[in-house]
Design an enzyme around this catalytic site. Structure first.
Site, short mmCIF file in Angstrom:
data_model
loop_
_atom_site.label_atom_id
_atom_site.label_comp_id
_atom_site.label_asym_id
_atom_site.label_seq_id
_atom_site.Cartn_x
_atom_site.Cartn_y
_atom_site.Cartn_z
N SER A 66 -2.37 5.09 -14.10
CA SER A 66 -3.11 4.74 -15.05
C SER A 66 -3.68 3.36 -15.20
O SER A 66 -4.49 2.98 -16.20
CB SER A 66 -2.66 5.20 -16.35
N THR A 67 -3.46 2.30 -14.24
CA THR A 67 -3.64 0.84 -14.56
C THR A 67 -4.93 0.51 -13.76
O THR A 67 -5.28 -0.71 -13.90
CB THR A 67 -2.37 0.04 -14.17
N GLY A 68 -5.48 1.56 -13.08
CA GLY A 68 -6.65 1.08 -12.35
C GLY A 68 -7.94 1.67 -13.12
O GLY A 68 -8.22 1.15 -14.28
N ASP B 119 -5.71 7.69 -5.02
CA ASP B 119 -6.32 9.00 -4.56
C ASP B 119 -6.88 8.83 -3.45
O ASP B 119 -6.89 9.61 -2.42
CB ASP B 119 -6.92 9.62 -5.68
N ASP C 295 0.72 -1.17 -0.02
CA ASP C 295 -0.06 -0.10 -0.10
C ASP C 295 1.00 1.25 -0.06
O ASP C 295 1.71 1.39 1.18
CB ASP C 295 -0.76 -0.25 1.32
N ILE C 296 0.69 2.09 -0.81
CA ILE C 296 1.59 3.29 -1.12
C ILE C 296 1.63 4.16 -0.15
O ILE C 296 2.28 4.94 0.30
CB ILE C 296 1.61 3.95 -2.35
N GLY D 102 -9.45 4.31 -5.60
CA GLY D 102 -8.00 3.97 -5.85
C GLY D 102 -6.92 4.64 -4.94
O GLY D 102 -7.23 4.94 -3.94
N TYR E 253 -8.25 4.05 -14.92
CA TYR E 253 -7.77 4.54 -16.32
C TYR E 253 -7.57 3.44 -17.28
O TYR E 253 -7.20 3.80 -18.44
CB TYR E 253 -6.71 5.71 -16.34
#
Ligand code: ADP
Length: 179
Positions: free
Chosen positions: A125-127, A40, A16-17, A38, A129
């Site tokens: 962008s991989t979620g 954000d 988890d970032i 996500g 987007y």
């Protein structure tokens, strides 16, 4: 998984970032910096309201796709959040690759400009987007490798991948790019 590029560390980590104890973490933001799900959602939930208050005040026009802006990190362990705007995937012929590379490059530039020793980045962008994961992984890692080769910093570039599939795609791409 970890490799050395120009004496600096390039790491892949599943997790988890928001929990990363590095100087800067990267948010997968939208161009209005308006908040979303996500990465954000997790950053604003854990970091508290000060992050959005700061981006609203400093960047009222948001951030263009393919770029990034920086703020404090509120209650998160990091010092900074870098809000990066990757492209929405729409087939690959609308400049998505350049935009994704540009967003990652700007993150690394901002980290160095703010004297960050370590930066943690998600798979932009991989979620929501929908950027194809294999292509996104190659693009992300190519930028990181080129940047480290050109600048010799930051000391640590850590990609934090949320699930095993995304981690696997990044691991395969890193093996291919450093073979
Ligand atoms: P985008 O809108 O740029 O596609 P998302 O936040 O929807 O951004 O997803 C980007 C990637 O981040 C996806 O691979 C998603 O699984 C992953 N992700 C979601 N939450 C977290 C988190 N807390 N830490 C790291 N990665 C996350």
């Amino acid at each position: 998984m970890q490799v050395e590029i120009s004496g600096q560390k390039l790491e892949l980590h599943q997790g988890d970032i928001t929990l990363q104890e590095v100087d800067a973490i990267v948010n997968a933001a939208n161009s209005r910096l308006a908040g979303g799900g996500g990465v954000d959602g997790a950053i604003h939930r854990r970091g508290g309201q000060s992050i959005m208050a700061e981006t609203d005040a400093k960047y009222p026009d948001g951030c263009p796709t393919g770029s990034a802006v920086i703020s404090g990190a509120g209650k998160l362990p990091a010092k900074y959040v870098i809000h990066a705007v990757g492209p929405v995937w729409s087939g690959g012929s609308r400049g998505e690759a350049e935009l994704l590379a540009g967003a990652y490059r700007r993150c690394l530039e901002l980290a160095v400009e703010h004297d960050c020793r370590g930066i943690a980045l998600p798979a932009l962008s991989t979620g929501a987007y929908r950027y194809p994961i294999d292509q996104a992984a190659r693009a992300a890692l190519s930028v990181a490798i080129e940047f480290l080769e050109a600048h010799g910093k930051p000391e640590l570039v850590r990609f934090v991948l949320f699930d095993a599939g995304t981690y696997g795609a990044f691991a395969a791409a890193l093996e291919e790019l450093t073979a």
